[in-house]
Write a protein that holds these residues in place. Structure first.
Motif, PDB file in Angstrom:
ATOM      1  N   SER A  78       0.647  -1.702   0.077  1.00 54.26           N
ATOM      2  CA  SER A  78       0.008   0.222  -0.136  1.00 54.26           C
ATOM      3  C   SER A  78       0.823   1.483  -0.261  1.00 54.26           C
ATOM      4  O   SER A  78       0.386   2.184  -0.189  1.00 54.26           O
ATOM      5  N   GLU A  79       2.223   1.029   0.734  1.00 53.73           N
ATOM      6  CA  GLU A  79       2.908   2.513   0.643  1.00 53.73           C
ATOM      7  C   GLU A  79       3.708   2.498  -0.859  1.00 53.73           C
ATOM      8  O   GLU A  79       4.723   3.667  -1.455  1.00 53.73           O
ATOM      9  N   ASN A  80       3.379   1.499  -1.775  1.00 56.69           N
ATOM     10  CA  ASN A  80       4.771   1.613  -3.488  1.00 56.69           C
ATOM     11  C   ASN A  80       3.682   2.308  -4.472  1.00 56.69           C
ATOM     12  O   ASN A  80       2.663   2.645  -3.647  1.00 56.69           O
ATOM     13  N   GLY A  81       4.673   1.925  -5.582  1.00 55.05           N
ATOM     14  CA  GLY A  81       3.737   2.562  -6.005  1.00 55.05           C
ATOM     15  C   GLY A  81       2.289   2.199  -6.757  1.00 55.05           C
ATOM     16  O   GLY A  81       1.497   1.846  -6.239  1.00 55.05           O
ATOM     17  N   THR A  82       1.846   2.866  -8.086  1.00 52.83           N
ATOM     18  CA  THR A  82       1.214   2.972  -8.816  1.00 52.83           C
ATOM     19  C   THR A  82       0.422   1.497  -9.443  1.00 52.83           C
ATOM     20  O   THR A  82      -1.126   0.983  -8.811  1.00 52.83           O
ATOM     21  N   THR A  83       1.581   1.594  -9.729  1.00 47.33           N
ATOM     22  CA  THR A  83       1.066  -0.375 -10.530  1.00 47.33           C
ATOM     23  C   THR A  83       1.448  -1.596  -9.527  1.00 47.33           C
ATOM     24  O   THR A  83       2.195  -1.313  -9.021  1.00 47.33           O
ATOM     25  N   GLN A  84       1.313  -2.772  -9.649  1.00 44.28           N
ATOM     26  CA  GLN A  84       0.463  -3.828  -8.873  1.00 44.28           C
ATOM     27  C   GLN A  84       0.294  -4.908  -9.614  1.00 44.28           C
ATOM     28  O   GLN A  84      -0.646  -5.695  -9.914  1.00 44.28           O
ATOM     29  N   THR A  85       1.158  -6.120  -9.729  1.00 47.61           N
ATOM     30  CA  THR A  85       1.480  -7.180 -10.190  1.00 47.61           C
ATOM     31  C   THR A  85       0.326  -8.343  -9.369  1.00 47.61           C
ATOM     32  O   THR A  85       0.476  -8.169  -7.708  1.00 47.61           O
ATOM     33  N   ILE A  86      -0.101  -8.568  -9.408  1.00 45.75           N
ATOM     34  CA  ILE A  86      -0.976  -9.578  -8.836  1.00 45.75           C
ATOM     35  C   ILE A  86      -0.912 -11.169  -8.628  1.00 45.75           C
ATOM     36  O   ILE A  86      -0.540 -11.277  -7.835  1.00 45.75           O
ATOM     37  N   ALA A  87      -1.514 -11.130  -9.646  1.00 45.57           N
ATOM     38  CA  ALA A  87      -1.508 -13.238  -9.952  1.00 45.57           C
ATOM     39  C   ALA A  87      -1.704 -13.572 -11.018  1.00 45.57           C
ATOM     40  O   ALA A  87      -2.478 -12.979 -11.874  1.00 45.57           O
ATOM     41  N   ASP A  88      -0.625 -14.867 -11.651  1.00 48.47           N
ATOM     42  CA  ASP A  88      -1.564 -15.546 -12.929  1.00 48.47           C
ATOM     43  C   ASP A  88      -1.173 -14.045 -14.152  1.00 48.47           C
ATOM     44  O   ASP A  88      -1.701 -13.827 -15.135  1.00 48.47           O
ATOM     45  N   GLY A  89       0.139 -12.985 -13.655  1.00 48.34           N
ATOM     46  CA  GLY A  89       0.150 -12.332 -14.728  1.00 48.34           C
ATOM     47  C   GLY A  89      -0.888 -10.831 -15.382  1.00 48.34           C
ATOM     48  O   GLY A  89      -0.479  -9.998 -15.518  1.00 48.34           O
ATOM     49  N   LEU A  90      -1.718 -10.862 -13.947  1.00 53.34           N
ATOM     50  CA  LEU A  90      -2.318  -9.618 -13.804  1.00 53.34           C
ATOM     51  C   LEU A  90      -1.753  -8.864 -12.894  1.00 53.34           C
ATOM     52  O   LEU A  90      -0.978  -8.356 -12.121  1.00 53.34           O
ATOM     53  N   SER A  91      -1.919  -7.384 -13.974  1.00 59.17           N
ATOM     54  CA  SER A  91      -1.171  -6.475 -12.923  1.00 59.17           C
ATOM     55  C   SER A  91      -2.649  -5.358 -12.987  1.00 59.17           C
ATOM     56  O   SER A  91      -3.200  -4.944 -14.057  1.00 59.17           O
ATOM     57  N   ILE A  92      -2.233  -4.605 -12.703  1.00 63.07           N
ATOM     58  CA  ILE A  92      -3.858  -3.127 -12.318  1.00 63.07           C
ATOM     59  C   ILE A  92      -2.789  -2.160 -12.078  1.00 63.07           C
ATOM     60  O   ILE A  92      -1.768  -1.503 -10.946  1.00 63.07           O
ATOM     61  N   LYS A 118     -13.727 -12.277 -16.110  1.00 64.66           N
ATOM     62  CA  LYS A 118     -12.678 -11.452 -16.872  1.00 64.66           C
ATOM     63  C   LYS A 118     -11.355 -11.768 -16.410  1.00 64.66           C
ATOM     64  O   LYS A 118     -10.416 -11.374 -16.689  1.00 64.66           O
ATOM     65  N   ILE A 119     -11.324 -11.855 -14.981  1.00 60.41           N
ATOM     66  CA  ILE A 119      -9.693 -11.767 -14.568  1.00 60.41           C
ATOM     67  C   ILE A 119      -8.814 -13.053 -14.156  1.00 60.41           C
ATOM     68  O   ILE A 119      -7.474 -13.565 -13.936  1.00 60.41           O
ATOM     69  N   GLU A 120      -9.785 -14.122 -13.655  1.00 57.92           N
ATOM     70  CA  GLU A 120      -9.091 -15.470 -13.552  1.00 57.92           C
ATOM     71  C   GLU A 120      -9.012 -16.719 -15.149  1.00 57.92           C
ATOM     72  O   GLU A 120      -9.971 -16.166 -15.799  1.00 57.92           O
ATOM     73  N   LEU A 121      -7.896 -17.329 -14.309  1.00 55.13           N
ATOM     74  CA  LEU A 121      -7.598 -18.301 -15.669  1.00 55.13           C
ATOM     75  C   LEU A 121      -8.476 -18.729 -15.591  1.00 55.13           C
ATOM     76  O   LEU A 121      -9.003 -19.369 -16.837  1.00 55.13           O
ATOM     77  N   ASP A 122      -9.226 -19.402 -14.805  1.00 53.49           N
ATOM     78  CA  ASP A 122     -10.562 -20.873 -14.840  1.00 53.49           C
ATOM     79  C   ASP A 122     -11.217 -20.393 -13.664  1.00 53.49           C
ATOM     80  O   ASP A 122     -11.227 -20.198 -12.921  1.00 53.49           O
ATOM     81  N   ILE A 136      -7.626 -15.523  -7.660  1.00 53.63           N
ATOM     82  CA  ILE A 136      -7.230 -14.425  -7.710  1.00 53.63           C
ATOM     83  C   ILE A 136      -8.431 -13.985  -6.435  1.00 53.63           C
ATOM     84  O   ILE A 136      -8.090 -13.398  -4.898  1.00 53.63           O
ATOM     85  N   ILE A 137      -9.684 -13.950  -6.375  1.00 49.56           N
ATOM     86  CA  ILE A 137     -10.402 -13.690  -5.799  1.00 49.56           C
ATOM     87  C   ILE A 137     -11.434 -14.620  -4.757  1.00 49.56           C
ATOM     88  O   ILE A 137     -11.771 -15.823  -5.202  1.00 49.56           O
ATOM     89  N   GLN A 138     -10.839 -15.196  -3.395  1.00 48.44           N
ATOM     90  CA  GLN A 138     -11.060 -15.873  -2.318  1.00 48.44           C
ATOM     91  C   GLN A 138     -12.725 -16.252  -1.348  1.00 48.44           C
ATOM     92  O   GLN A 138     -12.466 -14.672  -1.436  1.00 48.44           O
ATOM     93  N   THR A 139     -13.903 -16.329  -1.851  1.00 52.20           N
ATOM     94  CA  THR A 139     -15.119 -16.087  -1.388  1.00 52.20           C
ATOM     95  C   THR A 139     -14.608 -16.889   0.499  1.00 52.20           C
ATOM     96  O   THR A 139     -13.833 -17.657   0.811  1.00 52.20           O
ATOM     97  N   GLU A 140     -15.120 -15.882   1.030  1.00 49.92           N
ATOM     98  CA  GLU A 140     -14.929 -15.753   2.922  1.00 49.92           C
ATOM     99  C   GLU A 140     -16.718 -16.163   2.779  1.00 49.92           C
ATOM    100  O   GLU A 140     -16.618 -15.584   2.937  1.00 49.92           O
TER     101      GLU A 140
END
Length: 236
Positions: A124-138, A204-208, A214-218
């Motif tokens: 949260s203290e780093n830059g504006t671009t973040q790599t998330i998982a499976d080559g996905l970045s925002i 749109k964002i998950e490979l499967d 990437i998005i986990q349900t609680e």
């Protein structure tokens, strides 16, 4: 290099006796508090990197401690409690806790959650671009989501939902918090609406999308975005 400092707040001596050597062996500096008053003083004076908090304290409910800390500090807070009701989890997370672990617990799970919470603080203290998982970045500056350099087309609400989850990567974000932040307070109870958009976003964002990483349900509580370094996401 200084060690990350963990404040353990629990009035059970056996928990303190167990956690101090276990966390020290995992490479953390441990400080202790057995009351809410001691905890609040330690957060202000000892500057812990993370707080492990029991809800059942003798002088104040742990949820009040969360609210007090969040009035002036963003230090990560992990709840460690025997209270297993979903309402307790949701209330704690809505007040600003980063995670919730039920007693009895395993030290491996706790240290993994600590590492995740500390990584979230650094991200949260780093830059504006973040790599998330499976080559996905925002890229939040340009509002672009991409995989391996190829831009993905998200609707404005899908993008806002992903940003909200990414902002709190590694921690549970409750249904109410997501709905109120993305759609407004009037939609705080529209759970079906949220599930539909989570489903669309996963497409749109998950490979499967049928086995989301990437998005986990609680269940009954909310969702957690899991980045590569946080480990595999759970199934829907």
């Amino acid at each position: 290099m200084s060690l990350d400092r963990v404040l353990v707040v629990d009035d059970e001596p056996q928990i303190q006796r167990f956690l101090r050597p276990a966390l020290s062996a995992a490479g953390y500096e441990v400080i202790e508090a057995s009351t809410a008053a001691e905890a609040l003083k330690s957060v202000a004076t000892a500057a812990p990197d993370i707080v492990i908090l029991d809800l059942g304290l003798p002088d104040m409910d742990g949820k009040e401690v969360i609210a007090n800390i969040r009035g002036w500090s963003e230090v990560p807070i992990i709840i460690l409690s025997a209270r297993d009701r979903e309402s307790e989890k949701i209330a704690s997370l809505d007040l600003g806790a980063d995670d919730y672990i039920e007693k009895p617990f395993g030290i491996g799970e706790l240290t993994a959650r600590i590492r995740t919470a500390l990584r979230h603080r650094i991200r949260s203290e780093n830059g504006t671009t973040q790599t998330i998982a499976d080559g996905l970045s925002i890229d939040t500056l340009r509002r672009i989501v991409s995989r391996d350099g190829k831009q993905l087309k998200l609707t404005p609400k899908e993008y806002d939902l992903l940003v909200m989850l990414t902002r709190y990567a590694g921690r549970v974000v409750t249904h109410k918090t997501l709905l109120a932040s993305v759609w407004g307070p009037a939609h705080g109870e529209d759970l079906h609406y949220l599930r539909v958009f989570i489903g669309q976003l996963r497409q749109k964002i998950e490979l499967d999308p049928t086995d989301p990483r990437i998005i986990q349900t609680e269940p009954g509580v909310g969702y957690r975005l899991v980045a590569d370094e946080d480990g595999p996401a759970g199934r829907l």
